[in-house]
Design an enzyme around this catalytic site. Structure first.
Site, PDB file in Angstrom:
ATOM      1  NE  ARG A 227      -4.264  -1.529  -0.059  1.00  0.00           N
ATOM      2  CZ  ARG A 227      -3.936  -2.960  -0.444  1.00  0.00           C
ATOM      3  NH1 ARG A 227      -2.981  -3.279  -1.340  1.00  0.00           N
ATOM      4  NH2 ARG A 227      -5.195  -3.831  -0.743  1.00  0.00           N
ATOM      5  CD  GLU A 256      -3.535   2.512  -5.688  1.00  0.00           C
ATOM      6  OE1 GLU A 256      -4.510   1.699  -5.850  1.00  0.00           O
ATOM      7  OE2 GLU A 256      -2.423   2.136  -5.096  1.00  0.00           O
ATOM      8  CG  HIS A 275      -3.207  -1.362  -6.699  1.00  0.00           C
ATOM      9  ND1 HIS A 275      -3.706  -0.780  -5.689  1.00  0.00           N
ATOM     10  CD2 HIS A 275      -2.963  -2.662  -6.452  1.00  0.00           C
ATOM     11  CE1 HIS A 275      -3.930  -1.486  -4.739  1.00  0.00           C
ATOM     12  NE2 HIS A 275      -3.429  -2.826  -5.176  1.00  0.00           N
TER      13      HIS A 275
END
Length: 314
Positions: A227, A256, A275
């Site tokens: 993260r 994000e 991601h």
């Protein structure tokens, strides 16, 4: 009944999940999703792409079911969901090596300058960099749980020395995973590759700061597939800009999608991915199939894989 599926970036939700034709699937990320879903009875969230804090539930009085892929979602306020009468259901994650595999894609891309050489070749240049050997170097793991242990096993296959640290890790547990326990400071000073494998929590937010990055060798790289907020983003940008570390491979960020014009987009010696740790054919197929199951089970009055809400079924 209105059902909305959020954040289908790759436009594959209908491919992997047998949704009815009247289900609305949204492909673009919405910073504020309320206007698009305020008439929805059921909302499907892909991982943590769209946060659901308490104030979002306050603005969605019609919402009754929120399905999230995965059996945990730190971006959803579970207590607020339950307080608003919203049932939250999850899905089991397919496979256990998706993120570990991507971690090694980033390590190899950074150490062998894959992106730089790809771009150079397309521009007509040939062999512009010199790669760094993994064999004989040191892999430092922040976190040695399921994912960290998988990354450690691959590191040993590359003949790397593996060291590890986390707040609760013991020398005995590290040895069981084929790693050597070291202090946090020593991990940063001795490692050639530092890879983050911790859950985001108040205890780990900002855990990797400027002092840790300054302790790294100038030839070392940082990898983060966990993260974004675990690493102090401003400190990382400064370390990359000054050349105090050799580079970074990142799959996660504080915000994000990563905003346009963000300093990381222009940072040198980086490999940046959007991601993708969990984004595989197997994972999507399993997750979307179970999303459809969750909705059907809830509609029948017997919800399954319940994470929060008025009906804590199993």
């Amino acid at each position: 009944m209105r059902i909305v599926v959020l954040d289908d970036y790759q436009r594959v939700a209908r491919k992997y999940g047998k949704f009815d034709d009247d289900v609305q699937v949204l492909h673009e990320h919405l910073a504020d999703p309320v206007e698009a879903i305020d008439e929805a009875d059921v909302v499907v969230a892909m991982r943590e792409r769209t946060p659901f804090p308490a104030e979002i539930f306050d603005r969605l009085p019609r919402l009754r079911l929120l399905v999230t892929t995965g059996m945990a979602n730190a971006a959803i306020d579970m207590e607020a969901a339950a307080a608003h009468g919203v049932t939250v259901c999850g899905t089991e994650m397919h496979g256990s090596r998706n993120t570990a595999e991507l971690t090694w894609a980033l390590i190899l891309a950074c150490r062998r300058h894959v992106v730089t050489e790809d771009r150079a070749l397309r521009d007509g240049r040939w062999q512009t960099t010199v790669g760094t050997d993994l064999a004989g170097s040191t892999l430092g793991l922040l976190g040695l749980g399921r994912l960290g242990s998988q990354v450690a096993a691959i590191g040993r296959a590359f003949d790397m020395r593996v060291v590890a640290w986390s707040q609760n890790l013991t020398p005995e547990r590290a040895a069981e995973a084929g790693a050597t326990w070291v202090s946090k400071h020593d991990l940063f000073t001795v490692s050639d590759v530092v890879s983050v494998h911790l859950k985001l929590s108040p205890r780990t937010e900002g855990l990797v700061g400027a002092a840790d990055l300054a302790a790294m060798k100038p030839s070392s790289i940082l990898i983060n597939t966990s993260r974004g907020p675990i690493v102090d983003q401003d400190a990382l940008v400064s370390a990359l800009a000054s050349g105090s570390i050799a580079g970074a491979g990142l799959d996660v960020y504080d915000a994000e999608p990563l905003p346009a014009g963000h300093p990381l987009r222009g940072a040198p010696n980086t490999v940046l991915l959007p991601h993708l740790g969990y984004v595989t054919e197997g994972a999507y197929s399993s997750m979307y199939e179970q999303v459809v199951e969750d909705i059907a089970a809830w509609r029948s009055g017997s919800p399954v894989r319940v994470l929060a809400g008025p009906t804590l079924a199993t």
